[in-house]
Write a protein that holds these residues in place. Structure first.
Motif, PDB file in Angstrom:
ATOM      1  N   ALA A  70       4.844   0.555  -0.916  1.00 37.42           N
ATOM      2  CA  ALA A  70       5.736   0.352   0.226  1.00 37.42           C
ATOM      3  C   ALA A  70       5.046   0.711   1.541  1.00 37.42           C
ATOM      4  CB  ALA A  70       7.000   1.182   0.050  1.00 37.42           C
ATOM      5  N   VAL A  71       4.323   1.826   1.555  1.00 35.25           N
ATOM      6  CA  VAL A  71       3.626   2.259   2.765  1.00 35.25           C
ATOM      7  C   VAL A  71       2.521   1.274   3.139  1.00 35.25           C
ATOM      8  CG1 VAL A  71       2.103   4.031   3.726  1.00 35.25           C
ATOM      9  CG2 VAL A  71       4.153   4.700   2.471  1.00 35.25           C
ATOM     10  N   THR A  72       1.798   0.780   2.141  1.00 34.10           N
ATOM     11  CA  THR A  72       0.725  -0.186   2.394  1.00 34.10           C
ATOM     12  C   THR A  72       1.279  -1.446   3.049  1.00 34.10           C
ATOM     13  OG1 THR A  72      -0.579   0.630   0.526  1.00 34.10           O
ATOM     14  CG2 THR A  72      -1.090  -1.581   1.321  1.00 34.10           C
ATOM     15  N   TYR A 127     -11.289   1.072   7.974  1.00 37.46           N
ATOM     16  CA  TYR A 127      -9.852   1.184   7.720  1.00 37.46           C
ATOM     17  C   TYR A 127      -9.275  -0.122   7.181  1.00 37.46           C
ATOM     18  CZ  TYR A 127     -10.032   5.594  10.328  1.00 37.46           C
ATOM     19  OH  TYR A 127     -10.328   6.867  10.740  1.00 37.46           O
ATOM     20  N   VAL A 128      -9.771  -1.241   7.681  1.00 37.36           N
ATOM     21  CA  VAL A 128      -9.317  -2.532   7.151  1.00 37.36           C
ATOM     22  C   VAL A 128      -9.727  -2.657   5.687  1.00 37.36           C
ATOM     23  CG1 VAL A 128      -9.662  -5.036   7.254  1.00 37.36           C
ATOM     24  CG2 VAL A 128      -9.250  -3.753   9.353  1.00 37.36           C
ATOM     25  N   ALA A 129     -10.969  -2.262   5.396  1.00 36.41           N
ATOM     26  CA  ALA A 129     -11.473  -2.344   4.025  1.00 36.41           C
ATOM     27  C   ALA A 129     -10.648  -1.472   3.084  1.00 36.41           C
ATOM     28  CB  ALA A 129     -12.940  -1.930   3.970  1.00 36.41           C
ATOM     29  N   ILE A 130     -10.358  -0.225   3.496  1.00 32.74           N
ATOM     30  CA  ILE A 130      -9.604   0.672   2.608  1.00 32.74           C
ATOM     31  C   ILE A 130      -8.151   0.218   2.502  1.00 32.74           C
ATOM     32  CG2 ILE A 130      -8.775   2.399   4.261  1.00 32.74           C
ATOM     33  CD1 ILE A 130     -10.371   3.056   0.797  1.00 32.74           C
ATOM     34  N   SER A 131      -7.648  -0.481   3.523  1.00 35.25           N
ATOM     35  CA  SER A 131      -6.285  -1.023   3.444  1.00 35.25           C
ATOM     36  C   SER A 131      -6.212  -2.115   2.384  1.00 35.25           C
ATOM     37  CB  SER A 131      -5.852  -1.577   4.802  1.00 35.25           C
ATOM     38  OG  SER A 131      -5.720  -0.543   5.756  1.00 35.25           O
ATOM     39  N   PHE A 132      -7.251  -2.944   2.309  1.00 40.37           N
ATOM     40  CA  PHE A 132      -7.272  -3.982   1.285  1.00 40.37           C
ATOM     41  C   PHE A 132      -7.537  -3.391  -0.099  1.00 40.37           C
ATOM     42  CE2 PHE A 132      -7.644  -6.932   4.840  1.00 40.37           C
ATOM     43  CZ  PHE A 132      -6.808  -7.968   4.409  1.00 40.37           C
ATOM     44  N   VAL A 133      -8.321  -2.324  -0.150  1.00 38.22           N
ATOM     45  CA  VAL A 133      -8.502  -1.606  -1.421  1.00 38.22           C
ATOM     46  C   VAL A 133      -7.154  -1.067  -1.885  1.00 38.22           C
ATOM     47  CG1 VAL A 133      -9.465   0.480  -2.484  1.00 38.22           C
ATOM     48  CG2 VAL A 133     -10.920  -0.999  -1.088  1.00 38.22           C
ATOM     49  N   SER A 134      -6.392  -0.508  -0.941  1.00 37.20           N
ATOM     50  CA  SER A 134      -5.057   0.003  -1.255  1.00 37.20           C
ATOM     51  C   SER A 134      -4.162  -1.113  -1.776  1.00 37.20           C
ATOM     52  CB  SER A 134      -4.437   0.637  -0.004  1.00 37.20           C
ATOM     53  OG  SER A 134      -3.144   1.127  -0.273  1.00 37.20           O
ATOM     54  N   VAL A 136      -5.073  -3.930  -3.275  1.00 36.43           N
ATOM     55  CA  VAL A 136      -5.508  -4.366  -4.604  1.00 36.43           C
ATOM     56  C   VAL A 136      -5.171  -3.326  -5.661  1.00 36.43           C
ATOM     57  CG1 VAL A 136      -7.494  -5.025  -6.025  1.00 36.43           C
ATOM     58  CG2 VAL A 136      -7.341  -5.826  -3.667  1.00 36.43           C
ATOM     59  N   ILE A 137      -5.329  -2.040  -5.323  1.00 40.34           N
ATOM     60  CA  ILE A 137      -5.015  -1.013  -6.318  1.00 40.34           C
ATOM     61  C   ILE A 137      -3.515  -0.989  -6.590  1.00 40.34           C
ATOM     62  CG2 ILE A 137      -4.593   1.046  -4.862  1.00 40.34           C
ATOM     63  CD1 ILE A 137      -6.419   2.590  -6.783  1.00 40.34           C
ATOM     64  N   CYS A 138      -2.700  -1.307  -5.583  1.00 41.08           N
ATOM     65  CA  CYS A 138      -1.252  -1.394  -5.794  1.00 41.08           C
ATOM     66  C   CYS A 138      -0.908  -2.589  -6.688  1.00 41.08           C
ATOM     67  CB  CYS A 138      -0.525  -1.518  -4.459  1.00 41.08           C
ATOM     68  SG  CYS A 138      -0.507   0.000  -3.474  1.00 41.08           S
ATOM     69  N   ILE A 139      -1.599  -3.704  -6.465  1.00 44.42           N
ATOM     70  CA  ILE A 139      -1.353  -4.904  -7.282  1.00 44.42           C
ATOM     71  C   ILE A 139      -1.736  -4.641  -8.728  1.00 44.42           C
ATOM     72  CG2 ILE A 139      -2.108  -7.281  -7.705  1.00 44.42           C
ATOM     73  CD1 ILE A 139      -2.336  -7.605  -4.657  1.00 44.42           C
ATOM     74  N   THR A 140      -2.922  -4.056  -8.945  1.00 48.25           N
ATOM     75  CA  THR A 140      -3.339  -3.768 -10.321  1.00 48.25           C
ATOM     76  C   THR A 140      -2.411  -2.733 -10.962  1.00 48.25           C
ATOM     77  OG1 THR A 140      -4.948  -2.133  -9.494  1.00 48.25           O
ATOM     78  CG2 THR A 140      -5.764  -4.367  -9.943  1.00 48.25           C
ATOM     79  N   TYR A 180     -11.941   2.015 -10.921  1.00 48.39           N
ATOM     80  CA  TYR A 180     -13.008   1.929  -9.914  1.00 48.39           C
ATOM     81  C   TYR A 180     -12.456   2.092  -8.498  1.00 48.39           C
ATOM     82  CZ  TYR A 180     -16.365   0.159 -13.383  1.00 48.39           C
ATOM     83  OH  TYR A 180     -17.210   0.025 -14.457  1.00 48.39           O
ATOM     84  N   LEU A 181     -11.331   1.443  -8.222  1.00 45.30           N
ATOM     85  CA  LEU A 181     -10.745   1.515  -6.885  1.00 45.30           C
ATOM     86  C   LEU A 181     -10.240   2.924  -6.571  1.00 45.30           C
ATOM     87  CD1 LEU A 181      -8.844  -1.896  -6.843  1.00 45.30           C
ATOM     88  CD2 LEU A 181     -10.944  -1.306  -5.613  1.00 45.30           C
ATOM     89  N   THR A 182      -9.870   3.665  -7.626  1.00 45.60           N
ATOM     90  CA  THR A 182      -9.494   5.065  -7.428  1.00 45.60           C
ATOM     91  C   THR A 182     -10.673   5.854  -6.884  1.00 45.60           C
ATOM     92  OG1 THR A 182      -7.868   4.998  -9.222  1.00 45.60           O
ATOM     93  CG2 THR A 182      -8.682   7.170  -8.572  1.00 45.60           C
ATOM     94  N   TRP A 183     -11.863   5.596  -7.411  1.00 45.79           N
ATOM     95  CA  TRP A 183     -13.059   6.271  -6.915  1.00 45.79           C
ATOM     96  C   TRP A 183     -13.369   5.869  -5.481  1.00 45.79           C
ATOM     97  CZ3 TRP A 183     -15.129  10.516  -8.388  1.00 45.79           C
ATOM     98  CH2 TRP A 183     -15.012  10.932  -9.719  1.00 45.79           C
TER      99      TRP A 183
END
Length: 224
Positions: A70-72, A127-134, A136-140, A180-183
């Motif tokens: 939700a925050v993402t 920050y843009v990169a980590i937002s997209f990581v967030s 993708v990790i939410c989707i997975t 991996y995205l957690t790391w």
């Protein structure tokens, strides 16, 4: 006070951005701890049918996962549609070679920051990169959720989750990428905290207190 040391009190982070920042920080902390425990449940539950350690930890992981999702989504919305354009203005520096050189030089103690918005170009890209990581990790995470819980929200997501699972090469691959995205989060948080503290010491602004109070204290010649 010497004029060169005069600082201007400037609002840079709205209450919504500050709340979402700390909410995301808290959920990431809980998700990382509970996620590693789910992967390696080293605690042994007491001999009682009333206590389910793994169950409660999975529950905390799920709740924080939904909050992070939700925050993402809310942060993506605020970036594009917030009344304040201070974050959007930072994109100008990304497109400027001079701004990149200025920020990189400031990191090796050559000169000071001059930014169009609240972030320098390297910060903005990170920050843009980590937002997209967030994202993708939410989707997975939702895909993994739908593969365990087949009713309610899990049932609604099942078709999409099954398609994503197939595209990623199976459920095992989804779990691996989630790990991996957690790391990526862990590494980012360590660097982010270090740079936020270092920036406050180096420039006397752009520091941690800005995301607490919302205010920054740049010199009059700083560009915001």
């Amino acid at each position: 006070m010497n004029h060169s040391e005069t600082r201007i009190r400037t609002l840079v982070f709205s209450p919504a951005i500050r709340i979402f920042h700390w909410l995301r920080a808290l959920t990431i902390l809980v998700l990382v701890i509970t996620g590693f425990y789910i992967a390696w449940p080293f605690l042994v539950a007491p001999e009682s049918t009333d206590v389910l350690v793994q169950g409660w930890i999975r529950f905390a992981h799920l709740i924080c996962g939904f909050i992070l999702t939700a925050v993402t989504l809310a942060r993506f919305y605020l970036y594009f549609f917030s009344r304040s354009d201070i974050e959007r203005r930072s994109f100008r520096d990304v497109m400027s070679i001079k701004s990149w050189i200025t920020q990189l030089k400031s990191y090796i103690w050559m000169g000071h920051l001059h930014k169009a918005g609240v972030y320098g170009p390297l910060q903005f890209v990170t920050y843009v990169a980590i937002s997209f990581v967030s994202l993708v990790i939410c989707i997975t995470g939702l895909v993994l959720y739908a593969n365990v819980y087949h009713e309610g929200l899990g049932g609604m997501l099942w078709s999409s989750a099954a398609w994503i699972t197939a595209q990623m090469g199976g459920l095992a691959q989804v779990r691996i990428w989630h790990h991996y995205l957690t790391w990526a989060f862990v590494i980012f948080v360590v660097i982010h905290v270090y740079m936020a503290v270092w920036s406050g010491i180096r420039f006397k602004h752009n520091s941690v207190d800005s995301i607490v109070s919302g205010y920054d204290y740049p010199k009059p010649d700083s560009h915001h």
